[in-house]
Write a protein that holds these residues in place. Sequence first.
Motif, PDB file in Angstrom:
ATOM      1  N   MET A   1       0.692  -1.096   0.056  1.00 32.52           N
ATOM      2  CA  MET A   1       0.058   0.103   0.073  1.00 32.52           C
ATOM      3  C   MET A   1       0.735   1.150   0.165  1.00 32.52           C
ATOM      4  SD  MET A   1      -3.044  -1.201  -0.251  1.00 32.52           S
ATOM      5  CE  MET A   1      -3.860   0.346   0.122  1.00 32.52           C
ATOM      6  N   ALA A   2       1.939   1.189   0.488  1.00 37.31           N
ATOM      7  CA  ALA A   2       3.127   2.110   0.186  1.00 37.31           C
ATOM      8  C   ALA A   2       3.516   2.800  -1.120  1.00 37.31           C
ATOM      9  CB  ALA A   2       4.371   1.904   0.930  1.00 37.31           C
ATOM     10  N   LEU A   3       3.176   1.877  -2.146  1.00 41.14           N
ATOM     11  CA  LEU A   3       3.273   2.099  -3.427  1.00 41.14           C
ATOM     12  C   LEU A   3       1.804   2.200  -4.240  1.00 41.14           C
ATOM     13  CD1 LEU A   3       6.329   0.071  -4.237  1.00 41.14           C
ATOM     14  CD2 LEU A   3       6.130   2.342  -3.648  1.00 41.14           C
ATOM     15  N   LEU A   4       0.680   2.526  -3.334  1.00 38.24           N
ATOM     16  CA  LEU A   4      -0.520   2.726  -4.031  1.00 38.24           C
ATOM     17  C   LEU A   4      -0.504   3.470  -5.360  1.00 38.24           C
ATOM     18  CD1 LEU A   4      -3.448   1.688  -3.486  1.00 38.24           C
ATOM     19  CD2 LEU A   4      -3.901   4.047  -2.433  1.00 38.24           C
ATOM     20  N   ARG A   5      -1.069   3.081  -6.353  1.00 37.07           N
ATOM     21  CA  ARG A   5      -1.111   3.677  -7.511  1.00 37.07           C
ATOM     22  C   ARG A   5      -1.301   5.254  -7.639  1.00 37.07           C
ATOM     23  NH1 ARG A   5      -6.827   1.634  -8.025  1.00 37.07           N
ATOM     24  NH2 ARG A   5      -8.262   3.387  -8.158  1.00 37.07           N
ATOM     25  N   ARG A   6      -0.408   5.789  -8.387  1.00 34.84           N
ATOM     26  CA  ARG A   6      -0.302   7.240  -8.767  1.00 34.84           C
ATOM     27  C   ARG A   6      -0.248   7.590 -10.184  1.00 34.84           C
ATOM     28  NH1 ARG A   6       3.902   8.574  -5.867  1.00 34.84           N
ATOM     29  NH2 ARG A   6       5.390   8.521  -7.577  1.00 34.84           N
ATOM     30  N   ASP A   7      -1.258   8.264 -10.709  1.00 38.63           N
ATOM     31  CA  ASP A   7      -1.570   8.155 -12.052  1.00 38.63           C
ATOM     32  C   ASP A   7      -1.452   6.906 -12.703  1.00 38.63           C
ATOM     33  OD1 ASP A   7      -1.567  10.918 -12.189  1.00 38.63           O
ATOM     34  OD2 ASP A   7       0.643  10.926 -12.099  1.00 38.63           O
ATOM     35  N   LEU A   8      -1.893   5.766 -12.108  1.00 42.78           N
ATOM     36  CA  LEU A   8      -2.247   4.335 -12.606  1.00 42.78           C
ATOM     37  C   LEU A   8      -0.975   3.494 -12.312  1.00 42.78           C
ATOM     38  CD1 LEU A   8      -4.378   5.014 -15.789  1.00 42.78           C
ATOM     39  CD2 LEU A   8      -5.200   4.299 -13.522  1.00 42.78           C
ATOM     40  N   LEU A   9       0.239   4.227 -11.965  1.00 38.63           N
ATOM     41  CA  LEU A   9       1.408   3.434 -11.871  1.00 38.63           C
ATOM     42  C   LEU A   9       1.472   3.110 -10.448  1.00 38.63           C
ATOM     43  CD1 LEU A   9       3.761   5.581 -14.161  1.00 38.63           C
ATOM     44  CD2 LEU A   9       2.658   3.375 -14.586  1.00 38.63           C
ATOM     45  N   GLY A  10       1.987   1.606  -9.868  1.00 38.23           N
ATOM     46  CA  GLY A  10       2.107   1.162  -8.898  1.00 38.23           C
ATOM     47  C   GLY A  10       0.977   0.489  -8.486  1.00 38.23           C
ATOM     48  N   TYR A  11       0.687   0.177  -7.234  1.00 38.43           N
ATOM     49  CA  TYR A  11      -0.151  -1.046  -6.848  1.00 38.43           C
ATOM     50  C   TYR A  11      -1.625  -0.694  -6.860  1.00 38.43           C
ATOM     51  CZ  TYR A  11      -2.288  -4.457  -3.469  1.00 38.43           C
ATOM     52  OH  TYR A  11      -3.020  -5.476  -3.002  1.00 38.43           O
ATOM     53  N   TRP A  50       8.981   2.081  -7.587  1.00 40.25           N
ATOM     54  CA  TRP A  50       9.612   1.069  -7.130  1.00 40.25           C
ATOM     55  C   TRP A  50       9.819   0.578  -5.828  1.00 40.25           C
ATOM     56  CZ3 TRP A  50       9.972  -1.499 -11.712  1.00 40.25           C
ATOM     57  CH2 TRP A  50      10.137  -0.722 -12.940  1.00 40.25           C
ATOM     58  N   PRO A  51       9.729  -0.343  -5.468  1.00 40.62           N
ATOM     59  CA  PRO A  51      10.014  -1.094  -4.090  1.00 40.62           C
ATOM     60  C   PRO A  51      11.510  -0.847  -4.057  1.00 40.62           C
ATOM     61  CG  PRO A  51       9.075  -2.823  -5.229  1.00 40.62           C
ATOM     62  CD  PRO A  51       9.192  -1.755  -6.295  1.00 40.62           C
ATOM     63  N   SER A  52      11.900  -0.518  -2.502  1.00 45.58           N
ATOM     64  CA  SER A  52      13.179  -0.136  -2.355  1.00 45.58           C
ATOM     65  C   SER A  52      14.309  -1.938  -2.593  1.00 45.58           C
ATOM     66  CB  SER A  52      13.637   0.057  -0.692  1.00 45.58           C
ATOM     67  OG  SER A  52      13.536  -0.918  -0.106  1.00 45.58           O
ATOM     68  N   GLU A  53      15.423  -1.522  -3.007  1.00 46.98           N
ATOM     69  CA  GLU A  53      16.300  -2.498  -3.180  1.00 46.98           C
ATOM     70  C   GLU A  53      16.567  -3.392  -2.125  1.00 46.98           C
ATOM     71  OE1 GLU A  53      18.885  -3.612  -5.727  1.00 46.98           O
ATOM     72  OE2 GLU A  53      17.130  -2.872  -6.964  1.00 46.98           O
ATOM     73  N   GLY A  54      16.392  -2.781  -0.745  1.00 47.04           N
ATOM     74  CA  GLY A  54      16.498  -3.572   0.402  1.00 47.04           C
ATOM     75  C   GLY A  54      15.305  -4.547   0.660  1.00 47.04           C
ATOM     76  N   ILE A  55      14.195  -4.334   0.145  1.00 46.66           N
ATOM     77  CA  ILE A  55      12.853  -5.232   0.188  1.00 46.66           C
ATOM     78  C   ILE A  55      13.013  -6.424  -0.957  1.00 46.66           C
ATOM     79  CG2 ILE A  55      10.378  -5.291  -0.043  1.00 46.66           C
ATOM     80  CD1 ILE A  55      10.357  -2.330   1.093  1.00 46.66           C
ATOM     81  N   PRO A  57      15.688  -7.242  -3.665  1.00 48.19           N
ATOM     82  CA  PRO A  57      16.967  -6.848  -4.246  1.00 48.19           C
ATOM     83  C   PRO A  57      17.012  -7.248  -5.860  1.00 48.19           C
ATOM     84  CG  PRO A  57      17.333  -8.048  -2.286  1.00 48.19           C
ATOM     85  CD  PRO A  57      15.770  -7.740  -2.585  1.00 48.19           C
ATOM     86  N   SER A  58      17.534  -6.264  -6.864  1.00 49.38           N
ATOM     87  CA  SER A  58      17.555  -6.890  -8.297  1.00 49.38           C
ATOM     88  C   SER A  58      16.147  -6.893  -9.048  1.00 49.38           C
ATOM     89  CB  SER A  58      18.387  -8.026  -8.519  1.00 49.38           C
ATOM     90  OG  SER A  58      19.745  -8.157  -7.940  1.00 49.38           O
ATOM     91  N   TRP A  59      15.095  -6.574  -8.090  1.00 42.53           N
ATOM     92  CA  TRP A  59      13.835  -6.733  -8.665  1.00 42.53           C
ATOM     93  C   TRP A  59      13.534  -5.591  -9.844  1.00 42.53           C
ATOM     94  CZ3 TRP A  59       8.892  -3.880  -8.894  1.00 42.53           C
ATOM     95  CH2 TRP A  59       7.688  -4.819  -9.322  1.00 42.53           C
ATOM     96  N   ARG A  60      13.957  -4.427  -9.507  1.00 46.53           N
ATOM     97  CA  ARG A  60      13.836  -3.374 -10.553  1.00 46.53           C
ATOM     98  C   ARG A  60      14.470  -3.454 -11.738  1.00 46.53           C
ATOM     99  NH1 ARG A  60      14.558   3.360  -9.860  1.00 46.53           N
ATOM    100  NH2 ARG A  60      14.509   3.946 -11.773  1.00 46.53           N
ATOM    101  N   GLN A  61      15.719  -3.843 -11.700  1.00 49.16           N
ATOM    102  CA  GLN A  61      16.658  -4.181 -12.672  1.00 49.16           C
ATOM    103  C   GLN A  61      16.006  -5.211 -13.679  1.00 49.16           C
ATOM    104  OE1 GLN A  61      20.513  -5.408 -11.650  1.00 49.16           O
ATOM    105  NE2 GLN A  61      21.236  -5.805 -13.844  1.00 49.16           N
ATOM    106  N   THR A  62      15.456  -6.270 -12.940  1.00 48.14           N
ATOM    107  CA  THR A  62      14.862  -7.493 -13.847  1.00 48.14           C
ATOM    108  C   THR A  62      13.432  -6.757 -14.567  1.00 48.14           C
ATOM    109  OG1 THR A  62      15.588  -9.013 -12.091  1.00 48.14           O
ATOM    110  CG2 THR A  62      13.923  -9.804 -13.555  1.00 48.14           C
ATOM    111  N   MET A  63      12.824  -6.364 -13.918  1.00 45.64           N
ATOM    112  CA  MET A  63      11.467  -5.555 -14.445  1.00 45.64           C
ATOM    113  C   MET A  63      11.735  -4.733 -15.625  1.00 45.64           C
ATOM    114  SD  MET A  63       8.847  -7.006 -13.068  1.00 45.64           S
ATOM    115  CE  MET A  63      10.226  -8.422 -12.882  1.00 45.64           C
ATOM    116  N   GLU A  64      12.760  -3.847 -15.601  1.00 49.79           N
ATOM    117  CA  GLU A  64      13.215  -2.914 -16.511  1.00 49.79           C
ATOM    118  C   GLU A  64      13.736  -3.834 -17.774  1.00 49.79           C
ATOM    119  OE1 GLU A  64      15.954  -0.051 -14.601  1.00 49.79           O
ATOM    120  OE2 GLU A  64      14.119   1.133 -13.911  1.00 49.79           O
ATOM    121  N   THR A  65      14.694  -4.658 -17.418  1.00 48.92           N
ATOM    122  CA  THR A  65      15.086  -5.456 -18.550  1.00 48.92           C
ATOM    123  C   THR A  65      13.773  -6.138 -19.545  1.00 48.92           C
ATOM    124  OG1 THR A  65      17.167  -5.722 -17.480  1.00 48.92           O
ATOM    125  CG2 THR A  65      16.492  -7.420 -19.082  1.00 48.92           C
TER     126      THR A  65
END
Length: 247
Positions: A1-11, A50-55, A57-65
């Motif tokens: 819920m910390a990343l609840l959708r904003r301009d449709l992006l997020g959760y 994006w969720p933090s790297e601490g939560i 790890p490597s998830w953002r990089q995987t999604m962007e690829t």
Amino acid sequence: MALLRRDLLGYTPLYAEKLDPSLSSIGDSKESFYFGSLEGVIAQRYPNQWPSEGILPSWRQTMETYYKNVLSVGRKLLGLIALALDLDEDFFEKVGALNDPTAVVRLLRYPGEVISSDVETYGASAHSDYGMVTLLLTDGVPGLQVCRDKSKQPHIWEDVPGIKGAFIVNIGDMMERWTNGLFRSTLHRVMPVGKERYSVVFFLDPNPDCNVKCLESCCSETCPPRFPPILAGDYIKERFRLTYATS
């Protein structure tokens, strides 16, 4: 819920959407996470969450690829569609549809429970996608259904089998408008089957300022344009407004 959708992006939480606004039921039984453009004007205007790297790890990089790779597939597919319409392979580039397109990945989870009630519930109620084409990956769990002839009532629904290593491809509303109904957008829905279901959806929509109007090769005196010209952004905004206003 910390990343609840904003301009449709997020959760987007469970039941927050209703893809078929005509239904009296509760919202669709799914939750999702949206992310979109990585560069360009649209990325600056609508930044991803994006969720933090601490939560994760490597998830953002995987999604962007994944985003970059599936966007490349979508561009190639549109080139094939252009050739099938006797157009230049780069037609959709020329008209500005792929100049900073509105391309979005959506990660979806369907709980899958079949709820006993008087009102039928859906993982995703009946709808067509809004843009040009959609590329869908599933985990093999059934539930996705399509209606081959959306103009006939009652609708006849059939299950879509999953093919490992393959995309399911939907034609979107923009393509139907461009081709005057020659390529029809795919009416589809997801039914709960008593089992959790995951899918990854890639929506390839035109640049918001792209004018979507009937192709000359798809209309004639005996077959005039069925849809008036419209800016892609205006059409998509209205569809999203109905989706969330009725949820």
